[in-house]
Design a protein around this motif. Structure first.
Motif, short mmCIF file in Angstrom:
data_model
loop_
_atom_site.label_atom_id
_atom_site.label_comp_id
_atom_site.label_asym_id
_atom_site.label_seq_id
_atom_site.Cartn_x
_atom_site.Cartn_y
_atom_site.Cartn_z
N ALA A 107 0.91 -1.32 -0.08
CA ALA A 107 -0.04 0.00 -0.10
C ALA A 107 0.89 1.41 0.12
O ALA A 107 0.62 2.24 -0.75
N VAL A 108 2.02 1.25 0.73
CA VAL A 108 2.89 2.43 0.73
C VAL A 108 3.61 2.56 -0.50
O VAL A 108 3.71 3.61 -0.90
N GLY A 109 3.88 1.40 -1.00
CA GLY A 109 4.72 1.43 -2.28
C GLY A 109 3.78 1.95 -3.47
O GLY A 109 4.23 2.92 -4.41
N LEU A 110 2.52 1.47 -3.49
CA LEU A 110 1.48 2.01 -4.30
C LEU A 110 1.31 3.34 -4.19
O LEU A 110 1.21 4.25 -5.30
N TYR A 111 1.23 3.90 -3.05
CA TYR A 111 1.09 5.32 -2.76
C TYR A 111 2.22 6.24 -3.51
O TYR A 111 1.95 7.36 -4.09
N PHE A 112 3.47 5.94 -2.98
CA PHE A 112 4.54 6.63 -3.97
C PHE A 112 4.53 6.38 -5.11
O PHE A 112 5.02 7.11 -5.88
N LEU A 113 4.21 5.33 -5.62
CA LEU A 113 4.12 5.01 -7.23
C LEU A 113 3.24 6.01 -7.93
O LEU A 113 3.64 6.70 -8.95
N ILE A 114 2.07 6.23 -7.24
CA ILE A 114 1.08 6.84 -7.98
C ILE A 114 1.33 8.28 -7.84
O ILE A 114 0.84 9.22 -8.75
N ALA A 115 1.59 8.57 -6.32
CA ALA A 115 1.83 9.98 -6.07
C ALA A 115 2.99 10.63 -6.39
O ALA A 115 3.10 11.99 -6.63
N LYS A 116 4.20 10.12 -6.54
CA LYS A 116 5.36 10.86 -6.47
C LYS A 116 6.29 10.16 -7.79
O LYS A 116 7.23 10.79 -8.04
N THR A 117 5.74 9.47 -8.57
CA THR A 117 6.44 9.26 -9.82
C THR A 117 5.91 9.62 -11.14
O THR A 117 4.86 10.01 -11.32
N ARG A 118 6.83 9.48 -12.24
CA ARG A 118 6.07 10.07 -13.45
C ARG A 118 5.01 9.02 -13.87
O ARG A 118 4.31 9.54 -14.53
N LEU A 119 5.39 7.74 -14.00
CA LEU A 119 4.33 6.69 -14.15
C LEU A 119 3.25 7.11 -13.51
O LEU A 119 2.00 6.87 -14.10
N GLY A 120 3.32 7.39 -12.23
CA GLY A 120 2.03 7.49 -11.34
C GLY A 120 1.39 9.02 -11.86
O GLY A 120 0.04 8.89 -11.72
N MET A 121 2.04 9.87 -12.32
CA MET A 121 1.38 11.00 -12.85
C MET A 121 0.81 10.67 -13.91
O MET A 121 -0.32 11.32 -14.27
N ARG A 122 1.24 9.72 -14.88
CA ARG A 122 0.66 9.42 -16.00
C ARG A 122 -0.65 8.56 -15.81
O ARG A 122 -1.72 8.66 -16.51
N ILE A 123 -0.57 7.85 -14.75
CA ILE A 123 -1.62 7.14 -14.33
C ILE A 123 -2.90 7.79 -14.01
O ILE A 123 -4.15 7.53 -14.26
N ARG A 124 -2.59 8.93 -13.01
CA ARG A 124 -3.52 9.88 -12.54
C ARG A 124 -4.13 10.42 -13.77
O ARG A 124 -5.43 10.68 -13.73
N ALA A 125 -3.26 10.96 -14.62
CA ALA A 125 -3.95 11.65 -15.88
C ALA A 125 -4.76 10.74 -16.66
O ALA A 125 -5.78 11.19 -17.34
N GLY A 126 -4.26 9.55 -16.62
CA GLY A 126 -5.15 8.60 -17.65
C GLY A 126 -6.49 8.24 -17.02
O GLY A 126 -7.44 8.31 -17.76
N GLU A 127 -6.66 8.51 -15.66
CA GLU A 127 -7.78 8.36 -15.12
C GLU A 127 -8.91 9.52 -15.29
O GLU A 127 -10.13 9.35 -15.66
N ALA A 128 -8.18 10.63 -15.53
CA ALA A 128 -8.89 11.86 -15.56
C ALA A 128 -9.01 12.29 -17.00
O ALA A 128 -10.45 12.37 -17.35
N ASP A 129 -8.33 11.85 -18.10
CA ASP A 129 -8.52 12.06 -19.45
C ASP A 129 -7.50 11.54 -20.35
O ASP A 129 -6.22 11.96 -20.78
N ARG A 130 -7.84 10.21 -20.93
CA ARG A 130 -6.88 9.63 -21.74
C ARG A 130 -6.60 10.28 -22.98
O ARG A 130 -5.75 10.00 -23.29
N GLU A 131 -7.64 10.87 -23.54
CA GLU A 131 -7.35 11.33 -24.78
C GLU A 131 -6.54 12.47 -24.78
O GLU A 131 -5.75 12.76 -25.73
N MET A 132 -6.70 13.26 -23.96
CA MET A 132 -5.49 14.46 -23.68
C MET A 132 -4.17 14.16 -23.47
O MET A 132 -3.33 14.70 -23.88
N ILE A 133 -3.91 13.03 -22.79
CA ILE A 133 -2.46 12.62 -22.33
C ILE A 133 -2.06 12.10 -23.66
O ILE A 133 -0.81 11.98 -24.08
#
Length: 306
Positions: free
Chosen positions: A155-181
């Motif tokens: 759970a801690v590792g997933l938090y840092f992956l999603i909140a603190k890494t470039r891949l996590g930033m893309r995952i969050r952006a993909g949740e919000a708007d896949r077409e835009m990214i």
């Protein structure tokens, strides 16, 4: 009822919830980013358990089996996404359900063909055998505590992956708007495959960890999948934080309900009748809790982008 027994059952519920979190986290990531309802997620749970059991038996090392479970489930998930799932992104959820249900049958029959119908067994590693003393003097299995610790680390590792890494930033952006990214130059197909493989690896890890507590057999992932869907509905579809809180809630409520309700009904019923009624009501308890939560918060405990 002693306090030691109550604490033991509470820990059992927490361990069950952590296992559900490992399943539900991958499932909610896949749905949140790709919008795909993957009924075959339980099959990836089974793949991880079988991979761990086979490699651990062949090498004598549970830890190598654990690594094999991650690799096997991630590879199976990536292949599944590239061969079938990516053709379903723009299709209806009914098409996704039918296609992934077909995958359940394929995985089950293939596993039965390779390993047979008899269950496999996975031994707890020597390092984690034994028990620890709980407050009150009772003993609790060390391996179950290790599962709780492993889930917290994930759970801690997933938090840092999603909140603190470039891949996590893309995952969050993909949740919000896949077409835009996609318009900004992100390789959507590669991102989808990575997310699917990550979710599959988490399911495989859950299967491997649980495999040492029960037999490894064909179809072992389907009952867990149902509860994983309950978890992500309660926690909020697409929210990993919600998956954690929802999983712990479901695990504790289910375990404590099965433990306490028969005792409660035994206060004014015969023991055998109280056990029957209590067990039946306990099996419905998590669905009652889900209905109550969705009545108050239709989006679940945590919104996907909250």
């Amino acid at each position: 009822m002693s306090s030691a027994l109550f604490i033991e059952q509470l820990l059992n519920g927490l361990q069950f919830g952590i296992m559900l979190f490992l399943m539900a986290a991958g499932l909610t990531l896949i749905f949140g980013v790709m919008g795909v309802i993957n009924l075959a997620h339980g099959s990836l749970f089974m793949v991880g358990a079988f991979a761990c059991a086979v490699v651990a038996t062949a090498t004598g090392s549970f830890w190598l089996g654990l690594i094999a479970s991650l690799i096997a489930a991630a590879c199976a998930g990536a292949i599944m996404e590239m061969v079938l799932i990516r053709r379903l992104y723009n299709r209806s959820h009914l098409d996704q359900v039918l296609a992934t249900f077909a995958l359940i049958l394929i995985f089950s029959d293939a596993t039965r063909w390779i390993f047979g119908s008899f269950p496999l067994y996975l031994d707890i590693p020597p390092l984690l055998q034994g028990s620890v003393t709980l407050p009150g003097g009772s003993q609790y299995q060390l391996y179950r505590l290790a599962i709780i610790a492993a889930g917290i680390i994930v759970a801690v590792g997933l938090y840092f992956l999603i909140a603190k890494t470039r891949l996590g930033m893309r995952i969050r952006a993909g949740e919000a708007d896949r077409e835009m990214i996609g318009a900004l130059g992100v390789d959507i197909a590669k991102l989808n495959t990575i997310v699917f493989a990550l979710g599959a690896a988490l399911a495989g890890l859950a299967g491997a960890l649980v495999g040492a507590l029960q037999s490894v057999q064909v179809g072992m992932g389907e009952p867990v999948l149902i509860l994983a869907f309950v978890v992500i509905v309660i926690g909020g579809i697409g929210s990993v934080k919600g998956a954690l809180y929802g999983a712990i809630l479901v695990g504790v409520v289910d375990t404590m309900g099965r433990f306490l309700l028969p005792k409660l009904f035994a206060l004014f019923m015969e023991t055998s009748q109280a056990a029957t009624v209590g067990t039946a009501l306990a099996s419905m308890l998590i669905y009652i809790v889900m209905a109550i939560i969705l009545t108050m918060r239709p989006q679940g405990l945590f919104a996907a982008n909250g």
